[in-house]
Design a protein around this motif. Structure first.
Motif, short mmCIF file in Angstrom:
data_model
loop_
_atom_site.label_atom_id
_atom_site.label_comp_id
_atom_site.label_asym_id
_atom_site.label_seq_id
_atom_site.Cartn_x
_atom_site.Cartn_y
_atom_site.Cartn_z
N ALA A 113 1.40 0.14 12.34
CA ALA A 113 0.50 1.22 12.75
C ALA A 113 1.29 2.40 13.30
CB ALA A 113 -0.51 0.71 13.78
N ILE A 114 2.30 2.11 14.12
CA ILE A 114 3.18 3.16 14.67
C ILE A 114 3.93 3.84 13.52
CG2 ILE A 114 5.26 3.54 16.06
CD1 ILE A 114 4.28 1.11 17.81
N GLU A 115 4.44 3.02 12.59
CA GLU A 115 5.20 3.53 11.46
C GLU A 115 4.33 4.46 10.60
OE1 GLU A 115 8.26 1.59 8.35
OE2 GLU A 115 6.25 0.70 8.26
N ALA A 118 7.45 0.94 4.84
CA ALA A 118 6.47 2.02 4.96
C ALA A 118 5.52 2.07 3.76
CB ALA A 118 7.17 3.36 5.13
N ILE A 119 6.01 1.67 2.59
CA ILE A 119 5.21 1.76 1.36
C ILE A 119 4.15 0.65 1.29
CG2 ILE A 119 6.79 3.05 -0.11
CD1 ILE A 119 6.74 -0.75 -0.12
N LEU A 120 4.13 -0.27 2.26
CA LEU A 120 3.10 -1.31 2.28
C LEU A 120 1.72 -0.71 2.55
CD1 LEU A 120 5.05 -4.02 4.32
CD2 LEU A 120 4.53 -4.07 1.86
N ASP A 121 1.68 0.44 3.20
CA ASP A 121 0.42 1.07 3.57
C ASP A 121 -0.15 1.90 2.41
OD1 ASP A 121 -1.50 1.90 5.83
OD2 ASP A 121 -0.84 3.80 4.96
N ALA A 126 -0.57 6.81 -1.07
CA ALA A 126 -1.39 7.91 -1.60
C ALA A 126 -0.77 9.26 -1.24
CB ALA A 126 -2.82 7.81 -1.06
N LEU A 127 -0.25 9.38 -0.01
CA LEU A 127 0.40 10.63 0.41
C LEU A 127 1.67 10.90 -0.39
CD1 LEU A 127 0.19 10.77 4.31
CD2 LEU A 127 -0.95 12.26 2.67
N LEU A 128 2.32 9.84 -0.84
CA LEU A 128 3.56 10.01 -1.61
C LEU A 128 3.31 10.45 -3.05
CD1 LEU A 128 5.61 6.96 -0.29
CD2 LEU A 128 5.99 9.39 0.21
N ALA A 129 2.08 10.28 -3.52
CA ALA A 129 1.75 10.72 -4.88
C ALA A 129 1.95 12.23 -4.95
CB ALA A 129 0.31 10.35 -5.21
N GLY A 130 2.65 12.68 -5.96
CA GLY A 130 2.91 14.12 -6.09
C GLY A 130 4.16 14.58 -5.35
N GLN A 131 4.76 13.71 -4.56
CA GLN A 131 6.03 14.04 -3.88
C GLN A 131 7.18 13.61 -4.80
OE1 GLN A 131 6.41 15.22 -0.64
NE2 GLN A 131 4.47 14.79 0.35
N ARG A 132 8.36 14.15 -4.53
CA ARG A 132 9.57 13.71 -5.24
C ARG A 132 10.11 12.53 -4.44
NH1 ARG A 132 12.45 18.27 -5.12
NH2 ARG A 132 11.89 19.04 -7.17
N MET A 179 11.36 -8.44 -1.37
CA MET A 179 11.50 -7.60 -2.56
C MET A 179 10.46 -7.96 -3.63
SD MET A 179 13.39 -5.13 -2.13
CE MET A 179 13.30 -4.55 -3.82
N GLU A 180 10.14 -9.24 -3.74
CA GLU A 180 9.09 -9.62 -4.70
C GLU A 180 7.77 -8.99 -4.30
OE1 GLU A 180 9.18 -13.91 -4.99
OE2 GLU A 180 11.23 -13.85 -5.79
N ALA A 181 7.51 -8.93 -3.00
CA ALA A 181 6.26 -8.35 -2.51
C ALA A 181 6.26 -6.82 -2.57
CB ALA A 181 6.03 -8.80 -1.07
N ARG A 182 7.44 -6.21 -2.49
CA ARG A 182 7.50 -4.75 -2.36
C ARG A 182 7.98 -3.99 -3.60
NH1 ARG A 182 10.32 -4.24 3.63
NH2 ARG A 182 8.62 -5.22 4.80
N ARG A 183 8.74 -4.62 -4.46
CA ARG A 183 9.37 -3.91 -5.58
C ARG A 183 8.37 -3.07 -6.37
NH1 ARG A 183 12.07 -7.77 -7.54
NH2 ARG A 183 14.07 -7.21 -6.64
N HIS A 184 7.22 -3.66 -6.71
CA HIS A 184 6.22 -2.92 -7.49
C HIS A 184 5.68 -1.72 -6.72
CE1 HIS A 184 3.51 -5.46 -5.11
NE2 HIS A 184 2.55 -4.62 -5.43
N LEU A 185 5.66 -1.81 -5.38
CA LEU A 185 5.19 -0.67 -4.57
C LEU A 185 6.23 0.45 -4.55
CD1 LEU A 185 3.60 -2.66 -1.61
CD2 LEU A 185 2.43 -1.63 -3.58
#
Length: 172
Positions: A61-63, A84-87, A92-98, A134-140
């Motif tokens: 939540a802090i992150e 951070a990408i778990l959220d 959604a905020l990262l969409a459209g960012q480089r 990594m198995e849980a996060r790689r696709h994110l």
């Protein structure tokens, strides 16, 4: 008008986001910011201490707040914590960012993180836990990434050059 980072770095702990981020910012002639550093400064304690004292959900939540603030304020190179990408809102905020995903294999991770106690999510069986993370996060990471650069066996300078090439960015 709000600021937007030139590039956002994502990837697992120990992949070199801080080192590569600082070098990349230098090469691009922009500022560098790390949301983990923001959290430590705001909380007055280490991330490991937050995990131990309050647990992972409280840290996340802090992150999330720190990441959302940095995405709105920072116009240079921004490094995000490994989880951070778990959220979903953050993704959604990262969409459209480089977004640059720095990747590495488990053996490289073991060498780099040294499997140390400052990594609360790797405390028990580091190799197995890193693989599971990594198995849980790689696709994110892949979902939010505009480009992916493998860091295995490369110097930070080589990773920076590969990042500039992959993102089609020019030196300052």
């Amino acid at each position: 008008m709000s600021a937007a980072p030139v590039v956002v770095l994502v990837g697992p702990m120990g992949v070199g986001k801080s080192t590569v981020g600082q070098l990349l910012a230098e090469r691009l002639g922009v500022g560098y910011r790390d949301t983990d550093d923001d959290i430590v400064a705001a909380q007055g304690r280490t991330i490991a201490e937050i995990f131990v004292d309050e647990g992972e959900p409280a840290f996340r939540a802090i992150e999330k707040q720190a990441v959302h603030r940095a995405l709105a304020e920072h116009d240079g190179v921004l490094a995000l914590g490994g989880g951070a990408i778990l959220d979903a809102d953050t993704r959604a905020l990262l969409a459209g960012q480089r977004v640059l995903y720095l990747s590495m294999d488990v053996e490289e991770a073991v060498r780099r993180t040294g499997l140390n106690a400052a990594r609360p999510l790797l405390a028990v069986n580091p190799r197995k836990q890193w693989r599971e993370l990594m198995e849980a996060r790689r696709h994110l990471y892949e979902e939010v990434a505009t480009a992916v650069v493998a860091t295995d066996g490369r110097t930070p300078e080589e990773v920076v050059q590969a990042a500039l090439d992959a993102l089609e960015l020019k030196d300052a």
